[in-house]
Scaffold this motif. Sequence first.
Motif, PDB file in Angstrom:
ATOM      1  N   ARG A 120      40.140  51.562  38.513  1.00 27.35           N
ATOM      2  CA  ARG A 120      41.188  50.701  37.945  1.00 27.35           C
ATOM      3  C   ARG A 120      41.611  49.591  38.901  1.00 27.35           C
ATOM      4  O   ARG A 120      42.154  48.573  38.468  1.00 27.35           O
ATOM      5  N   SER A 121      41.394  49.774  40.190  1.00 29.79           N
ATOM      6  CA  SER A 121      41.827  48.770  41.166  1.00 29.79           C
ATOM      7  C   SER A 121      41.129  47.436  40.942  1.00 29.79           C
ATOM      8  O   SER A 121      41.654  46.382  41.297  1.00 29.79           O
ATOM      9  N   GLY A 122      39.924  47.480  40.367  1.00 31.78           N
ATOM     10  CA  GLY A 122      39.163  46.255  40.147  1.00 31.78           C
ATOM     11  C   GLY A 122      38.551  45.677  41.411  1.00 31.78           C
ATOM     12  O   GLY A 122      37.922  44.618  41.377  1.00 31.78           O
ATOM     13  N   LEU A 123      38.708  46.373  42.523  1.00 32.82           N
ATOM     14  CA  LEU A 123      38.167  45.900  43.801  1.00 32.82           C
ATOM     15  C   LEU A 123      36.720  46.392  43.952  1.00 32.82           C
ATOM     16  O   LEU A 123      36.309  47.359  43.300  1.00 32.82           O
ATOM     17  N   PRO A 124      35.934  45.749  44.818  1.00 33.13           N
ATOM     18  CA  PRO A 124      34.501  46.063  44.908  1.00 33.13           C
ATOM     19  C   PRO A 124      34.183  47.358  45.662  1.00 33.13           C
ATOM     20  O   PRO A 124      33.519  47.370  46.690  1.00 33.13           O
ATOM     21  N   PHE A 125      34.671  48.483  45.130  1.00 31.96           N
ATOM     22  CA  PHE A 125      34.404  49.800  45.698  1.00 31.96           C
ATOM     23  C   PHE A 125      33.923  50.732  44.602  1.00 31.96           C
ATOM     24  O   PHE A 125      34.351  50.615  43.456  1.00 31.96           O
ATOM     25  N   TYR A 126      33.034  51.661  44.950  1.00 29.65           N
ATOM     26  CA  TYR A 126      32.638  52.689  43.995  1.00 29.65           C
ATOM     27  C   TYR A 126      32.474  54.015  44.722  1.00 29.65           C
ATOM     28  O   TYR A 126      32.130  54.049  45.910  1.00 29.65           O
ATOM     29  N   LEU A 169      50.037  59.318  50.558  1.00 31.49           N
ATOM     30  CA  LEU A 169      50.846  60.486  50.251  1.00 31.49           C
ATOM     31  C   LEU A 169      50.625  60.929  48.810  1.00 31.49           C
ATOM     32  O   LEU A 169      50.494  60.101  47.918  1.00 31.49           O
ATOM     33  N   LYS A 170      50.566  62.241  48.596  1.00 30.99           N
ATOM     34  CA  LYS A 170      50.459  62.774  47.241  1.00 30.99           C
ATOM     35  C   LYS A 170      51.829  62.740  46.569  1.00 30.99           C
ATOM     36  O   LYS A 170      52.831  62.994  47.237  1.00 30.99           O
ATOM     37  N   PRO A 171      51.886  62.487  45.259  1.00 32.75           N
ATOM     38  CA  PRO A 171      50.806  62.017  44.388  1.00 32.75           C
ATOM     39  C   PRO A 171      50.488  60.561  44.690  1.00 32.75           C
ATOM     40  O   PRO A 171      51.382  59.773  45.002  1.00 32.75           O
ATOM     41  N   ILE A 172      49.221  60.220  44.607  1.00 33.41           N
ATOM     42  CA  ILE A 172      48.769  58.892  45.020  1.00 33.41           C
ATOM     43  C   ILE A 172      49.139  57.848  43.963  1.00 33.41           C
ATOM     44  O   ILE A 172      48.833  58.009  42.783  1.00 33.41           O
ATOM     45  N   GLU A 173      49.810  56.797  44.409  1.00 28.74           N
ATOM     46  CA  GLU A 173      50.243  55.708  43.521  1.00 28.74           C
ATOM     47  C   GLU A 173      49.161  54.621  43.467  1.00 28.74           C
ATOM     48  O   GLU A 173      48.547  54.304  44.491  1.00 28.74           O
ATOM     49  N   GLN A 174      48.956  54.043  42.288  1.00 29.13           N
ATOM     50  CA  GLN A 174      47.967  52.965  42.136  1.00 29.13           C
ATOM     51  C   GLN A 174      48.279  51.798  43.076  1.00 29.13           C
ATOM     52  O   GLN A 174      47.384  51.258  43.731  1.00 29.13           O
ATOM     53  N   GLY A 175      49.545  51.408  43.150  1.00 23.43           N
ATOM     54  CA  GLY A 175      49.925  50.270  43.983  1.00 23.43           C
ATOM     55  C   GLY A 175      49.609  50.487  45.444  1.00 23.43           C
ATOM     56  O   GLY A 175      49.066  49.600  46.118  1.00 23.43           O
ATOM     57  N   ASP A 194      44.774  45.550  35.878  1.00 25.62           N
ATOM     58  CA  ASP A 194      44.955  45.483  34.427  1.00 25.62           C
ATOM     59  C   ASP A 194      45.317  44.073  33.980  1.00 25.62           C
ATOM     60  O   ASP A 194      44.820  43.578  32.959  1.00 25.62           O
ATOM     61  N   LEU A 195      46.193  43.408  34.739  1.00 23.17           N
ATOM     62  CA  LEU A 195      46.603  42.048  34.390  1.00 23.17           C
ATOM     63  C   LEU A 195      45.427  41.081  34.506  1.00 23.17           C
ATOM     64  O   LEU A 195      45.247  40.200  33.650  1.00 23.17           O
ATOM     65  N   ALA A 196      44.634  41.242  35.556  1.00 22.37           N
ATOM     66  CA  ALA A 196      43.479  40.361  35.750  1.00 22.37           C
ATOM     67  C   ALA A 196      42.498  40.504  34.593  1.00 22.37           C
ATOM     68  O   ALA A 196      41.978  39.514  34.065  1.00 22.37           O
ATOM     69  N   LYS A 227      43.197  41.619  31.524  1.00 21.87           N
ATOM     70  CA  LYS A 227      43.824  41.154  30.282  1.00 21.87           C
ATOM     71  C   LYS A 227      43.758  39.636  30.145  1.00 21.87           C
ATOM     72  O   LYS A 227      43.510  39.107  29.051  1.00 21.87           O
ATOM     73  N   TYR A 228      43.962  38.917  31.255  1.00 17.75           N
ATOM     74  CA  TYR A 228      44.014  37.457  31.189  1.00 17.75           C
ATOM     75  C   TYR A 228      42.704  36.787  31.616  1.00 17.75           C
ATOM     76  O   TYR A 228      42.646  35.573  31.735  1.00 17.75           O
ATOM     77  N   GLY A 229      41.672  37.605  31.850  1.00 17.23           N
ATOM     78  CA  GLY A 229      40.358  37.054  32.151  1.00 17.23           C
ATOM     79  C   GLY A 229      40.279  36.314  33.475  1.00 17.23           C
ATOM     80  O   GLY A 229      39.620  35.275  33.579  1.00 17.23           O
ATOM     81  N   ILE A 230      40.966  36.838  34.506  1.00 20.92           N
ATOM     82  CA  ILE A 230      40.964  36.227  35.836  1.00 20.92           C
ATOM     83  C   ILE A 230      40.502  37.278  36.836  1.00 20.92           C
ATOM     84  O   ILE A 230      40.818  38.459  36.679  1.00 20.92           O
ATOM     85  N   SER A 231      39.791  36.873  37.866  1.00 23.80           N
ATOM     86  CA  SER A 231      39.413  37.842  38.888  1.00 23.80           C
ATOM     87  C   SER A 231      40.661  38.280  39.653  1.00 23.80           C
ATOM     88  O   SER A 231      41.647  37.543  39.731  1.00 23.80           O
ATOM     89  N   ILE A 232      40.621  39.478  40.205  1.00 21.96           N
ATOM     90  CA  ILE A 232      41.784  40.012  40.923  1.00 21.96           C
ATOM     91  C   ILE A 232      42.166  39.126  42.097  1.00 21.96           C
ATOM     92  O   ILE A 232      43.342  38.818  42.312  1.00 21.96           O
ATOM     93  N   SER A 233      41.176  38.688  42.868  1.00 23.88           N
ATOM     94  CA  SER A 233      41.481  37.882  44.054  1.00 23.88           C
ATOM     95  C   SER A 233      42.113  36.546  43.652  1.00 23.88           C
ATOM     96  O   SER A 233      43.043  36.059  44.304  1.00 23.88           O
ATOM     97  N   HIS A 234      41.609  35.943  42.562  1.00 20.75           N
ATOM     98  CA  HIS A 234      42.153  34.670  42.096  1.00 20.75           C
ATOM     99  C   HIS A 234      43.586  34.850  41.588  1.00 20.75           C
ATOM    100  O   HIS A 234      44.488  34.063  41.919  1.00 20.75           O
ATOM    101  N   LEU A 235      43.810  35.894  40.787  1.00 20.42           N
ATOM    102  CA  LEU A 235      45.151  36.159  40.274  1.00 20.42           C
ATOM    103  C   LEU A 235      46.115  36.449  41.408  1.00 20.42           C
ATOM    104  O   LEU A 235      47.257  35.969  41.406  1.00 20.42           O
TER     105      LEU A 235
END
Length: 244
Positions: free
Chosen positions: A23-29, A104-110, A163-165, A167-175
Amino acid sequence: MYKVFLADDEVWITVGLKKLIQRSGLPFYVMGEAANGVTSLEEVRTKRPDILITDIRMPGLSGLELLEKINEEGLGTKVVLISGYAEFEYAREGLRQGAFDYLLKPIEQGKLNEVLQGLLQKIQAERGEQTEAEPDEEFNPTIIRRVVKEIQETYLSDVSLGDLAEKYGISISHLSRLLKEELGLSFSEYLASRRMQKAKELLKDETLSVESIAESVGYHDYFYFTRVFKKITGITPSKYRKTL
């Protein structure tokens, strides 16, 4: 894409982390996972992931022991420790021994996004890599205003930059860059600032517990909420309430 290995003997933590990383949208897998420290070390040696995210308490080898082995053998894998609040001192010890950060648990998305963004910058800087350039394009300024309006309306929910990136069709880094130009703060800084302002208002009501206020402003981890509140205001929520 950068490789992440997960080490945790609790399956629900591993499953949750994989979803959050996606969900982060960052280049990790996530390229692998293990439920004990011994197997994790073997996998890190052979597969050489860029990042190891490991629980501190692990069968076989603990997260701190894994960190020590990785450092001794010069494997170059960045280590992020997962801890409960009870193991917080161990997490701090891990930072002293060279861990990149802790969750820290529980892990927050932010919080995870912040850690991953920091890892991305560090890895790219060490390898002399350039962040992927954005294509030249005319950007409609009304779109960024719409994004800001949505953040202002949904900041108490699990809103994420990814999620915002999407939804609005923008890359995360650009947004991220556009939001910083518009708001003067990064997405995570602005989100935390709005939430802490709301928390201050709620703290005036002494019938509400600090734990329930944390939940109300979007934090499922009371201790993480307290840490963010203190970082922004300089005092804990309880002390702030006493000053009112």
